[in-house]
Design a protein around this motif. Structure first.
Motif, short mmCIF file in Angstrom:
data_model
loop_
_atom_site.label_atom_id
_atom_site.label_comp_id
_atom_site.label_asym_id
_atom_site.label_seq_id
_atom_site.Cartn_x
_atom_site.Cartn_y
_atom_site.Cartn_z
N VAL A 139 -0.72 -2.72 -0.28
CA VAL A 139 -0.04 -4.12 -0.70
C VAL A 139 -0.84 -4.71 -2.08
CG1 VAL A 139 -1.96 -5.39 0.82
CG2 VAL A 139 0.47 -6.19 0.28
N GLN A 140 -0.17 -5.42 -2.68
CA GLN A 140 -0.58 -6.03 -3.85
C GLN A 140 -1.61 -7.20 -3.36
OE1 GLN A 140 2.73 -7.03 -6.37
NE2 GLN A 140 2.52 -5.06 -7.53
N ALA A 141 -2.36 -7.46 -4.23
CA ALA A 141 -3.37 -8.78 -4.13
C ALA A 141 -2.36 -9.98 -3.68
CB ALA A 141 -4.16 -9.05 -5.21
N GLY A 142 -2.78 -10.71 -2.73
CA GLY A 142 -1.81 -11.91 -2.43
C GLY A 142 -1.19 -11.73 -1.13
N GLY A 143 -0.83 -10.56 -1.06
CA GLY A 143 0.12 -9.91 -0.20
C GLY A 143 -0.37 -9.96 1.38
N LYS A 157 -6.99 -9.48 -0.47
CA LYS A 157 -7.85 -9.18 -1.97
C LYS A 157 -8.33 -7.74 -2.09
CE LYS A 157 -9.99 -13.64 -1.12
NZ LYS A 157 -11.21 -14.58 -1.20
N PRO A 158 -8.51 -7.52 -3.22
CA PRO A 158 -9.00 -5.94 -3.67
C PRO A 158 -10.13 -5.61 -2.56
CG PRO A 158 -8.26 -6.96 -5.51
CD PRO A 158 -8.33 -7.93 -4.55
N GLU A 159 -10.96 -6.53 -2.20
CA GLU A 159 -12.32 -6.28 -1.67
C GLU A 159 -11.91 -6.12 -0.27
OE1 GLU A 159 -11.78 -8.88 -3.67
OE2 GLU A 159 -12.67 -10.62 -3.26
N ASP A 160 -11.01 -6.29 0.21
CA ASP A 160 -10.45 -5.92 1.69
C ASP A 160 -9.91 -4.72 1.89
OD1 ASP A 160 -8.70 -9.34 1.69
OD2 ASP A 160 -10.61 -8.90 2.45
N THR A 161 -9.85 -3.86 0.94
CA THR A 161 -9.52 -2.45 0.91
C THR A 161 -10.72 -1.84 1.89
OG1 THR A 161 -8.40 -2.19 -1.26
CG2 THR A 161 -9.20 -0.35 -0.52
N ALA A 162 -10.06 -1.12 2.98
CA ALA A 162 -11.05 -0.42 3.84
C ALA A 162 -10.30 0.23 4.78
CB ALA A 162 -11.94 -1.14 4.69
N GLY A 201 -10.43 2.57 18.24
CA GLY A 201 -9.28 3.45 17.62
C GLY A 201 -9.66 4.37 16.29
N GLN A 202 -8.65 5.18 15.99
CA GLN A 202 -8.81 6.09 15.00
C GLN A 202 -8.84 5.45 13.52
OE1 GLN A 202 -6.04 5.52 16.13
NE2 GLN A 202 -4.62 5.54 14.29
N GLY A 203 -8.35 4.32 13.61
CA GLY A 203 -8.46 3.44 12.19
C GLY A 203 -6.87 3.65 11.50
N THR A 204 -6.84 2.67 10.66
CA THR A 204 -5.59 2.62 9.69
C THR A 204 -6.35 2.19 8.23
OG1 THR A 204 -3.44 1.75 9.46
CG2 THR A 204 -5.09 0.42 10.36
N GLN A 205 -5.67 2.91 7.35
CA GLN A 205 -6.06 2.47 5.90
C GLN A 205 -5.52 1.21 5.42
OE1 GLN A 205 -8.37 4.29 3.63
NE2 GLN A 205 -8.06 2.42 2.61
N VAL A 206 -6.21 0.43 4.78
CA VAL A 206 -5.46 -0.75 4.11
C VAL A 206 -6.03 -0.81 2.55
CG1 VAL A 206 -5.29 -3.18 3.86
CG2 VAL A 206 -5.35 -2.18 6.07
N ALA A 207 -5.06 -0.73 1.74
CA ALA A 207 -5.40 -0.65 0.27
C ALA A 207 -4.75 -1.78 -0.36
CB ALA A 207 -5.21 0.83 -0.44
N VAL A 208 -5.60 -2.62 -1.17
CA VAL A 208 -5.05 -3.71 -2.01
C VAL A 208 -5.34 -3.67 -3.20
CG1 VAL A 208 -5.18 -6.14 -2.02
CG2 VAL A 208 -5.63 -5.10 0.11
N SER A 209 -4.35 -3.40 -3.91
CA SER A 209 -4.18 -3.41 -5.56
C SER A 209 -4.22 -4.83 -6.13
CB SER A 209 -2.94 -2.45 -6.02
OG SER A 209 -1.89 -3.23 -5.64
N SER A 210 -5.00 -4.70 -7.32
CA SER A 210 -5.07 -5.85 -7.98
C SER A 210 -4.00 -6.05 -9.11
CB SER A 210 -6.37 -5.87 -8.84
OG SER A 210 -6.54 -4.81 -9.72
#
Length: 121
Positions: A12-16, A87-92, A112-121
């Motif tokens: 997701v983009q930053a702010g999303g 925010k990009p720093e939420d990427t984890a 759980g096994q985890g789910t990836q979240v990636a935030v682009s700036s």
């Protein structure tokens, strides 16, 4: 033994916004506190939000307070993490966990096994 499965991660983009879900395999999930953790590359796993058994009490890390909302639906054996203004720093990788609660990772026994979240700036 309770099994937890996360879903809802993505790019997701930053702010999303994104909404993560945590589906539990058993009704006994309502007997546990639930926590959402995250782990970024090269960093330790951190607890970002917790919710008590009934869902009436929540707590948040300062880094996400005011942006993330933790909730649960015990009738559906499901927990949620609504993430806004990302925010990009939420990427984890985000993990849900069940256990005795509190702000101590060792209190959580089921993961759980985890789910990836990636935030682009």
């Amino acid at each position: 033994q309770v099994q937890l499965v996360e879903s809802g991660g993505g790019l997701v983009q930053a702010g999303g916004s994104l909404r993560l879900s945590c589906a539990a395999s058993e009704r006994t999930f309502s007997n546990y506190f639930m926590g959402w953790f995250r782990q970024a590359p090269g960093k330790e796993r951190e607890l970002v939000a917790t919710i008590n058994r009934s869902g009436g009490r929540t707590s948040y890390a300062d880094s996400v307070k005011g942006r993330f909302i933790i909730s649960r639906d015990n009738a559906e054996n499901t927990g949620y993490l609504q993430m806004n203004n990302l925010k990009p720093e939420d990427t984890a990788v985000y993990y849900c966990a069940g256990g005795a609660g509190g702000w101590v990772t060792g209190n959580y026994n089921y993961w759980g096994q985890g789910t990836q979240v990636a935030v682009s700036s």
